[in-house]
Scaffold this active site. Structure first.
Site, PDB file in Angstrom:
ATOM      1  N   GLN A 262       0.835  -1.206   0.000  1.00 30.84           N
ATOM      2  CA  GLN A 262       0.000   0.000   0.000  1.00 30.84           C
ATOM      3  C   GLN A 262       0.870   1.257   0.000  1.00 30.84           C
ATOM      4  O   GLN A 262       0.496   2.269  -0.576  1.00 30.84           O
ATOM      5  CB  GLN A 262      -1.002  -0.008   1.157  1.00 30.84           C
ATOM      6  CG  GLN A 262      -2.042  -1.130   1.062  1.00 30.84           C
ATOM      7  CD  GLN A 262      -2.719  -1.242  -0.298  1.00 30.84           C
ATOM      8  OE1 GLN A 262      -3.229  -0.266  -0.849  1.00 30.84           O
ATOM      9  NE2 GLN A 262      -2.731  -2.443  -0.880  1.00 30.84           N
ATOM     10  N   HIS A 265       1.703   3.016  -3.371  1.00 31.88           N
ATOM     11  CA  HIS A 265       0.691   3.772  -4.104  1.00 31.88           C
ATOM     12  C   HIS A 265       0.976   5.264  -4.125  1.00 31.88           C
ATOM     13  O   HIS A 265       0.691   5.943  -5.108  1.00 31.88           O
ATOM     14  CB  HIS A 265      -0.701   3.582  -3.462  1.00 31.88           C
ATOM     15  CG  HIS A 265      -1.452   2.413  -4.002  1.00 31.88           C
ATOM     16  ND1 HIS A 265      -1.839   2.318  -5.315  1.00 31.88           N
ATOM     17  CD2 HIS A 265      -1.910   1.295  -3.404  1.00 31.88           C
ATOM     18  CE1 HIS A 265      -2.494   1.193  -5.496  1.00 31.88           C
ATOM     19  NE2 HIS A 265      -2.553   0.536  -4.348  1.00 31.88           N
ATOM     20  N   GLU A 330      -8.819   2.140   5.575  1.00 31.25           N
ATOM     21  CA  GLU A 330      -9.367   1.700   4.285  1.00 31.25           C
ATOM     22  C   GLU A 330      -9.289   0.175   4.186  1.00 31.25           C
ATOM     23  O   GLU A 330     -10.270  -0.483   3.860  1.00 31.25           O
ATOM     24  CB  GLU A 330      -8.566   2.370   3.169  1.00 31.25           C
ATOM     25  CG  GLU A 330      -9.022   1.981   1.779  1.00 31.25           C
ATOM     26  CD  GLU A 330      -8.073   2.450   0.695  1.00 31.25           C
ATOM     27  OE1 GLU A 330      -6.865   2.623   0.977  1.00 31.25           O
ATOM     28  OE2 GLU A 330      -8.540   2.633  -0.442  1.00 31.25           O
ATOM     29  N   HIS A 331      -8.082  -0.363   4.459  1.00 25.23           N
ATOM     30  CA  HIS A 331      -7.885  -1.819   4.456  1.00 25.23           C
ATOM     31  C   HIS A 331      -7.442  -2.274   5.840  1.00 25.23           C
ATOM     32  O   HIS A 331      -6.508  -1.696   6.395  1.00 25.23           O
ATOM     33  CB  HIS A 331      -6.768  -2.247   3.493  1.00 25.23           C
ATOM     34  CG  HIS A 331      -6.916  -1.745   2.099  1.00 25.23           C
ATOM     35  ND1 HIS A 331      -6.259  -0.633   1.630  1.00 25.23           N
ATOM     36  CD2 HIS A 331      -7.660  -2.205   1.064  1.00 25.23           C
ATOM     37  CE1 HIS A 331      -6.573  -0.440   0.362  1.00 25.23           C
ATOM     38  NE2 HIS A 331      -7.426  -1.368  -0.015  1.00 25.23           N
ATOM     39  N   ASP A 364      -7.334  -6.068  -4.004  1.00 27.71           N
ATOM     40  CA  ASP A 364      -7.138  -4.944  -4.920  1.00 27.71           C
ATOM     41  C   ASP A 364      -7.483  -5.343  -6.354  1.00 27.71           C
ATOM     42  O   ASP A 364      -7.900  -4.505  -7.153  1.00 27.71           O
ATOM     43  CB  ASP A 364      -5.684  -4.455  -4.859  1.00 27.71           C
ATOM     44  CG  ASP A 364      -5.449  -3.466  -3.724  1.00 27.71           C
ATOM     45  OD1 ASP A 364      -6.424  -3.037  -3.085  1.00 27.71           O
ATOM     46  OD2 ASP A 364      -4.269  -3.122  -3.473  1.00 27.71           O
ATOM     47  N   HIS A 423     -54.519  19.710   5.249  1.00 23.86           N
ATOM     48  CA  HIS A 423     -54.097  18.315   5.468  1.00 23.86           C
ATOM     49  C   HIS A 423     -55.206  17.575   6.243  1.00 23.86           C
ATOM     50  O   HIS A 423     -55.560  16.443   5.912  1.00 23.86           O
ATOM     51  CB  HIS A 423     -52.814  18.238   6.316  1.00 23.86           C
ATOM     52  CG  HIS A 423     -51.552  18.605   5.596  1.00 23.86           C
ATOM     53  ND1 HIS A 423     -51.285  19.856   5.121  1.00 23.86           N
ATOM     54  CD2 HIS A 423     -50.447  17.857   5.290  1.00 23.86           C
ATOM     55  CE1 HIS A 423     -50.095  19.891   4.564  1.00 23.86           C
ATOM     56  NE2 HIS A 423     -49.561  18.679   4.650  1.00 23.86           N
TER      57      HIS A 423
HETATM   58  N1  HSO Z   1      -5.197  -0.304  -3.154  1.00 30.18           N
HETATM   59  C1  HSO Z   1      -5.865   0.655  -4.021  1.00 30.18           C
HETATM   60  C2  HSO Z   1      -6.448   0.085  -5.251  1.00 30.18           C
HETATM   61  C3  HSO Z   1      -5.505  -0.494  -6.222  1.00 30.18           C
HETATM   62  N2  HSO Z   1      -4.495  -1.286  -5.941  1.00 30.18           N
HETATM   63  C4  HSO Z   1      -5.514  -0.372  -7.570  1.00 30.18           C
HETATM   64  C5  HSO Z   1      -3.917  -1.685  -7.067  1.00 30.18           C
HETATM   65  N3  HSO Z   1      -4.531  -1.089  -8.065  1.00 30.18           N
HETATM   66  C6  HSO Z   1      -7.034   1.267  -3.277  1.00 30.18           C
HETATM   67  O1  HSO Z   1      -6.659   1.807  -2.109  1.00 30.18           O
HETATM   68 ZN    ZN Z   2      -3.478  -1.278  -4.050  1.00 34.67          ZN
END
Ligand code: HSO
Ligand code: ZN
Length: 433
Positions: A262, A265, A330-331, A364, A423
């Site tokens: 994560q 990202h 979120e996760h 995901d 009414h």
């Molecule tokens: N973890 C991301 C979604 C995603 N992961 C897209 C890989 N591709 C949402 O938080």
């Molecule tokens: Zn992801």
């Protein structure tokens, strides 16, 4: 330099109130200039329609757009040109998303509140939905599937996709291929606040939609919040987050892999492990450091961990659950000895990965669950994208002649008490004398 790789270490209970607050507060910095520029862009699209969209494509994407719409054949070609194994994997993901979301379809409910009085609620698929797919660093064909497939499963009349064009005037091939695979009805080469405004208000080429879903950059997020007078949106989604709860059954290397996944990202991603015992916490931290050192997206990963990474220890699992609920990740990955027993104790997570074999990466892409999820603690109240986001509800009530007579007096009384005499009149009209 030489700032520690993982920002927060030590015992969860020993975090200073200030550190705890900073770890929990993941709301974006609401930049007033972003909001102002976004408002200007929206106004331009409202007043000048397609012309503004073409100018913005020139300005922001360096693209000269002939047509704003990408012909279906171009999407089909992108799908056909995918490497066959990759195409099969994407198709497998789409199938699982469709299966999981078909099982969520809502039903009509009817209940007789009193004899002769029936109250019903009927789900109606939305007429038209817009799925936004970002460009740049976050080109994720998987996210296109997460938006389009559930909408199609719900029976939405028309699903359009907007994604920013490259200099060749087309969105990325992966996004186009995913749109074709998921069965998107129309695709537009539009990005940023302009795309959101176009979908919210409509232009000569872009039809107005009923709801906009899908993550985007700060401008897209700001734009979605600014158009809510005209269109529904999904829960605002910011940088990715993971919270791992681990006990002695967890493999520290596996926990580290999840943290890194994560973290890669976004430099603003927030990755946290709460481990039972100092020994496990040390092992996880060491594994995270080793993994970060060899990460391909090294720059992003290290920035994320330095700014917001945490590996904290607790004496027992029971200490972890209140933190989970407060953090509202979120996760959430439950890497414990009896993850199914722990699942009900986990509150406020966008989505839960039950047991250490359930890598977040599987969700995901492939399990079928949705990966468009609330972040920044909004999982306290919002849920991840689901088939329910693509329906609106119509309630109705049916009243028999006899039931009307039985309602007349009490409703008349309530109406009188509110000073609403017409009414009361309407209510008493069906009285039986
Ligand atoms: N973890 C991301 C979604 C995603 N992961 C897209 C890989 N591709 C949402 O938080
Ligand atoms: Zn992801």
């Amino acid at each position: 330099m030489n700032a520690p790789l993982i920002k927060y270490r030590g015992r969860l209970n020993a975090l200073s109130p200030d550190a705890r607050r900073r770890l929990l507060d993941r709301t974006g910095t609401s930049d007033i200039r972003v909001a102002q520029r976004t408002a200007d862009l929206i106004a331009r699209v409202r007043h000048q329609g397609d012309r503004a969209l073409r100018e913005m494509a020139r300005e922001f994407d360096r693209a000269e757009l002939q047509s704003l719409e990408v012909p279906r054949s171009v999407c089909e070609e992108a799908l056909a040109s995918l490497e066959p194994k990759l195409k099969e994997a994407l198709a497998r993901a789409a199938r699982n998303i469709a299966k999981a979301h078909a099982a969520q379809k809502p039903q009509v409910t009817e209940v007789e509140t009193e004899p002769g009085i029936v109250v019903g609620r009927r789900p109606d698929p939305l007429g038209r939905v817009g799925v936004y797919a970002p460009g740049g660093r976050a080109v994720y064909p998987s996210s296109v599937l997460m938006g389009v497939v559930p909408a199609k499963v719900a029976g939405v009349g028309e699903v359009i996709v907007c994604s920013p064009p490259g200099p060749d005037g087309k969105p990325s091939a992966g996004v186009l291929a995913a749109a074709a695979l998921a069965g998107a009805d129309r695709v537009f080469a539009l990005g940023g606040a302009g795309a959101v405004a176009a979908m919210a208000y409509g232009t000569e080429s872009v039809p107005r939609v009923d709801r906009i879903v899908g993550p985007g950059n700060a401008y897209v997020a700001a734009a979605k919040l600014q158009v809510v007078e005209a269109v529904a949106i999904d829960a605002p989604a910011g940088p990715s987050e993971i919270l791992v709860v681990a006990d002695s059954s967890a493999d520290p290397e596996a926990v580290a892999r999840e943290m890194l996944a994560q973290a890669e990202h976004d430099p603003d991603a927030c990755c946290v492990t709460v481990a039972v015992g100092d020994v496990l916490a040390q092992a996880v931290a060491a594994a995270v450091e080793r993994a970060a050192a060899r990460a391909q997206r090294h720059e992003i990963v290290t920035r994320a961990l330095r700014e917001r990474g945490a590996v904290l220890s607790v004496d027992s699992l029971e200490e972890a659950w209140p933190f989970v609920a407060e953090f509202a990740p979120e996760h959430l990955l439950i890497a414990t000895t009896s993850p199914m027993e722990d699942l009900p104790k986990a509150r406020n997570a966008g989505t839960v990965f039950v047991g250490q074999y359930a890598s977040v990466a599987y969700g995901d892409y492939m399990t079928g669950a949705n990966h468009v999820l609330p972040t920044a603690g909004l999982a306290r109240a919002y849920s991840g994208l689901s088939v329910l986001d693509f329906y609106r509800w119509t309630t109705y009530q049916r009243v028999t002649r006899d039931a009307a007579a039985r309602l007349a007096d009490d409703v008349g009384l309530l109406a009188d008490s509110e000073g609403l005499f017409a009414h009361a009149d309407a209510a008493r009209g069906w009285r039986k004398s």
